[in-house]
Design a protein around this motif. Structure first.
Motif, PDB file in Angstrom:
ATOM      1  N   ARG A 156      49.206  19.446  59.506  1.00 25.92           N
ATOM      2  CA  ARG A 156      49.362  20.841  59.566  1.00 25.92           C
ATOM      3  C   ARG A 156      47.390  21.596  58.701  1.00 25.92           C
ATOM      4  NH1 ARG A 156      53.637  24.705  59.564  1.00 25.92           N
ATOM      5  NH2 ARG A 156      52.608  26.400  59.638  1.00 25.92           N
ATOM      6  N   ALA A 157      47.291  21.029  57.819  1.00 22.32           N
ATOM      7  CA  ALA A 157      45.912  21.546  57.145  1.00 22.32           C
ATOM      8  C   ALA A 157      44.463  21.214  58.349  1.00 22.32           C
ATOM      9  CB  ALA A 157      45.745  21.064  56.225  1.00 22.32           C
ATOM     10  N   ALA A 158      45.245  20.032  59.191  1.00 22.32           N
ATOM     11  CA  ALA A 158      43.581  20.172  60.367  1.00 22.32           C
ATOM     12  C   ALA A 158      43.949  20.738  60.809  1.00 22.32           C
ATOM     13  CB  ALA A 158      43.983  18.516  60.583  1.00 22.32           C
ATOM     14  N   GLY A 159      45.118  20.629  61.855  1.00 24.74           N
ATOM     15  CA  GLY A 159      45.370  21.801  62.603  1.00 24.74           C
ATOM     16  C   GLY A 159      44.857  23.246  62.367  1.00 24.74           C
ATOM     17  N   SER A 200      55.503  35.742  61.995  1.00 26.48           N
ATOM     18  CA  SER A 200      56.543  35.916  62.322  1.00 26.48           C
ATOM     19  C   SER A 200      57.394  34.132  62.449  1.00 26.48           C
ATOM     20  CB  SER A 200      56.142  36.104  63.828  1.00 26.48           C
ATOM     21  OG  SER A 200      55.562  37.560  64.016  1.00 26.48           O
ATOM     22  N   ALA A 201      55.932  33.198  62.674  1.00 30.57           N
ATOM     23  CA  ALA A 201      57.053  31.644  63.242  1.00 30.57           C
ATOM     24  C   ALA A 201      56.497  30.535  62.002  1.00 30.57           C
ATOM     25  CB  ALA A 201      56.740  31.916  64.355  1.00 30.57           C
ATOM     26  N   PRO A 202      56.684  30.806  60.624  1.00 30.45           N
ATOM     27  CA  PRO A 202      55.720  30.184  59.987  1.00 30.45           C
ATOM     28  C   PRO A 202      55.955  28.032  60.282  1.00 30.45           C
ATOM     29  CG  PRO A 202      57.384  30.827  58.945  1.00 30.45           C
ATOM     30  CD  PRO A 202      57.558  31.489  60.379  1.00 30.45           C
ATOM     31  N   ALA A 203      57.091  28.064  61.134  1.00 30.35           N
ATOM     32  CA  ALA A 203      57.478  26.913  61.859  1.00 30.35           C
ATOM     33  C   ALA A 203      56.740  26.059  62.719  1.00 30.35           C
ATOM     34  CB  ALA A 203      58.941  26.724  61.992  1.00 30.35           C
ATOM     35  N   LEU A 204      56.079  26.924  63.389  1.00 31.71           N
ATOM     36  CA  LEU A 204      54.523  26.768  64.832  1.00 31.71           C
ATOM     37  C   LEU A 204      53.554  26.307  63.987  1.00 31.71           C
ATOM     38  CD1 LEU A 204      55.199  29.896  67.058  1.00 31.71           C
ATOM     39  CD2 LEU A 204      56.312  27.179  67.216  1.00 31.71           C
ATOM     40  N   TRP A 205      52.711  24.691  64.100  1.00 31.93           N
ATOM     41  CA  TRP A 205      51.398  25.159  63.827  1.00 31.93           C
ATOM     42  C   TRP A 205      50.219  25.118  64.671  1.00 31.93           C
ATOM     43  CZ3 TRP A 205      51.531  19.113  61.142  1.00 31.93           C
ATOM     44  CH2 TRP A 205      52.726  18.725  60.410  1.00 31.93           C
ATOM     45  N   TYR A 249      48.930  27.250  68.892  1.00 34.48           N
ATOM     46  CA  TYR A 249      50.671  26.792  68.317  1.00 34.48           C
ATOM     47  C   TYR A 249      51.156  26.401  68.859  1.00 34.48           C
ATOM     48  CZ  TYR A 249      47.303  30.765  66.512  1.00 34.48           C
ATOM     49  OH  TYR A 249      46.055  30.970  65.432  1.00 34.48           O
ATOM     50  N   ALA A 250      51.842  25.447  68.118  1.00 34.30           N
ATOM     51  CA  ALA A 250      52.296  24.762  68.646  1.00 34.30           C
ATOM     52  C   ALA A 250      54.110  23.650  67.658  1.00 34.30           C
ATOM     53  CB  ALA A 250      51.467  23.265  68.942  1.00 34.30           C
ATOM     54  N   ARG A 251      55.374  23.564  68.439  1.00 40.92           N
ATOM     55  CA  ARG A 251      56.101  22.830  68.338  1.00 40.92           C
ATOM     56  C   ARG A 251      56.910  21.832  68.450  1.00 40.92           C
ATOM     57  NH1 ARG A 251      59.556  27.107  69.875  1.00 40.92           N
ATOM     58  NH2 ARG A 251      59.642  25.635  71.718  1.00 40.92           N
ATOM     59  N   ASP A 252      56.638  20.944  67.232  1.00 40.87           N
ATOM     60  CA  ASP A 252      56.515  19.400  67.918  1.00 40.87           C
ATOM     61  C   ASP A 252      56.106  19.028  68.770  1.00 40.87           C
ATOM     62  OD1 ASP A 252      59.563  19.481  66.627  1.00 40.87           O
ATOM     63  OD2 ASP A 252      59.721  19.878  68.242  1.00 40.87           O
ATOM     64  N   GLY A 253      54.722  19.434  68.608  1.00 36.23           N
ATOM     65  CA  GLY A 253      53.115  19.020  69.159  1.00 36.23           C
ATOM     66  C   GLY A 253      52.708  19.669  70.592  1.00 36.23           C
ATOM     67  N   ASN A 309      52.977  29.472  76.514  1.00 31.28           N
ATOM     68  CA  ASN A 309      53.417  28.211  77.432  1.00 31.28           C
ATOM     69  C   ASN A 309      54.770  27.680  77.796  1.00 31.28           C
ATOM     70  OD1 ASN A 309      51.229  27.317  77.788  1.00 31.28           O
ATOM     71  ND2 ASN A 309      50.998  25.485  76.484  1.00 31.28           N
ATOM     72  N   ASP A 310      55.617  27.327  78.726  1.00 32.05           N
ATOM     73  CA  ASP A 310      56.854  26.964  78.787  1.00 32.05           C
ATOM     74  C   ASP A 310      58.096  26.133  77.687  1.00 32.05           C
ATOM     75  OD1 ASP A 310      55.621  24.268  79.533  1.00 32.05           O
ATOM     76  OD2 ASP A 310      56.804  23.467  80.874  1.00 32.05           O
ATOM     77  N   THR A 311      56.965  25.748  77.071  1.00 33.13           N
ATOM     78  CA  THR A 311      57.694  25.462  75.364  1.00 33.13           C
ATOM     79  C   THR A 311      58.370  27.030  75.120  1.00 33.13           C
ATOM     80  OG1 THR A 311      56.043  25.120  74.798  1.00 33.13           O
ATOM     81  CG2 THR A 311      56.186  23.447  75.591  1.00 33.13           C
ATOM     82  N   ALA A 312      57.584  28.096  75.410  1.00 35.84           N
ATOM     83  CA  ALA A 312      58.401  29.631  75.122  1.00 35.84           C
ATOM     84  C   ALA A 312      59.656  29.472  74.836  1.00 35.84           C
ATOM     85  CB  ALA A 312      57.290  29.797  74.841  1.00 35.84           C
ATOM     86  N   TYR A 313      59.888  30.029  74.085  1.00 35.24           N
ATOM     87  CA  TYR A 313      61.842  30.148  74.647  1.00 35.24           C
ATOM     88  C   TYR A 313      61.663  31.868  74.590  1.00 35.24           C
ATOM     89  CZ  TYR A 313      63.413  25.929  72.247  1.00 35.24           C
ATOM     90  OH  TYR A 313      63.360  24.874  71.721  1.00 35.24           O
ATOM     91  N   LEU A 314      60.943  32.576  76.437  1.00 31.24           N
ATOM     92  CA  LEU A 314      61.018  33.370  76.599  1.00 31.24           C
ATOM     93  C   LEU A 314      62.035  33.878  77.026  1.00 31.24           C
ATOM     94  CD1 LEU A 314      56.988  34.612  75.630  1.00 31.24           C
ATOM     95  CD2 LEU A 314      59.028  34.675  74.746  1.00 31.24           C
TER      96      LEU A 314
END
Length: 152
Positions: free
Chosen positions: A42-45, A74-79, A89-93, A115-120
């Motif tokens: 995460r730090a590298a990203g 708002s979304a600390p789980a996103l890297w 900002y990504a989830r699971d890469g 992107n299409d990985t967003a739950y919108l």
């Protein structure tokens, strides 16, 4: 290669890749390696995303810094990472959202997109990108809500 095959569709002789195209390919190859590191560290990203933001001209840099802070809150789980030279900002890469500087494509506005990985998902049609000229309290609130929803 024979002269007949060394032409473009218009019949003009191909000169190969331009210096700008070669530089873009080299930069993309380096970025792919950095993305692989960011998916594991995460730090590298975050470092790569912050470097991309720092390289932006104003006023896009200020907007990107603010969006970075909004997403972290708002979304600390996103890297954070970079994606085609943009902070993303990504989830699971997989990239969920990104900021594109107006300068990147000589546009009159910056873009915040998903992107299409967003739950919108909202019915049969919903927006996935927003033009940004500035960030007022209203835009900050909307981005924060969208990012929370997109992150799941």
């Amino acid at each position: 290669m024979s002269p007949e095959k060394d032409t473009t569709a218009t019949g003009k002789k191909s000169e190969g890749f331009t210096d700008d195209e070669k530089a873009a390919m080299k930069a993309r190859a380096q970025e792919l390696k950095a993305e692989a590191r960011a998916d594991k560290d995460r730090a590298a990203g975050e470092s790569a995303a912050l470097a991309a933001i720092a390289a932006m001209p104003e006023p896009d840099r200020a907007m990107a810094e603010r969006i970075h802070a909004i997403i972290k809150a708002s979304a600390p789980a996103l890297w954070p990472k970079t994606w085609y030279g943009m902070p993303a900002y990504a989830r699971d890469g997989k990239v969920v959202c990104f900021f594109q500087s107006a300068h990147k494509f000589n546009s009159r506005y910056a873009t915040f997109g998903f992107n299409d990985t967003a739950y919108l998902d909202e019915g049969a049609m919903w927006p996935t990108a927003f033009a940004l000229k500035e960030l007022t309290a209203a835009e900050v609130a909307r981005i924060s809500a969208l990012v929370k929803k997109a992150a799941g």
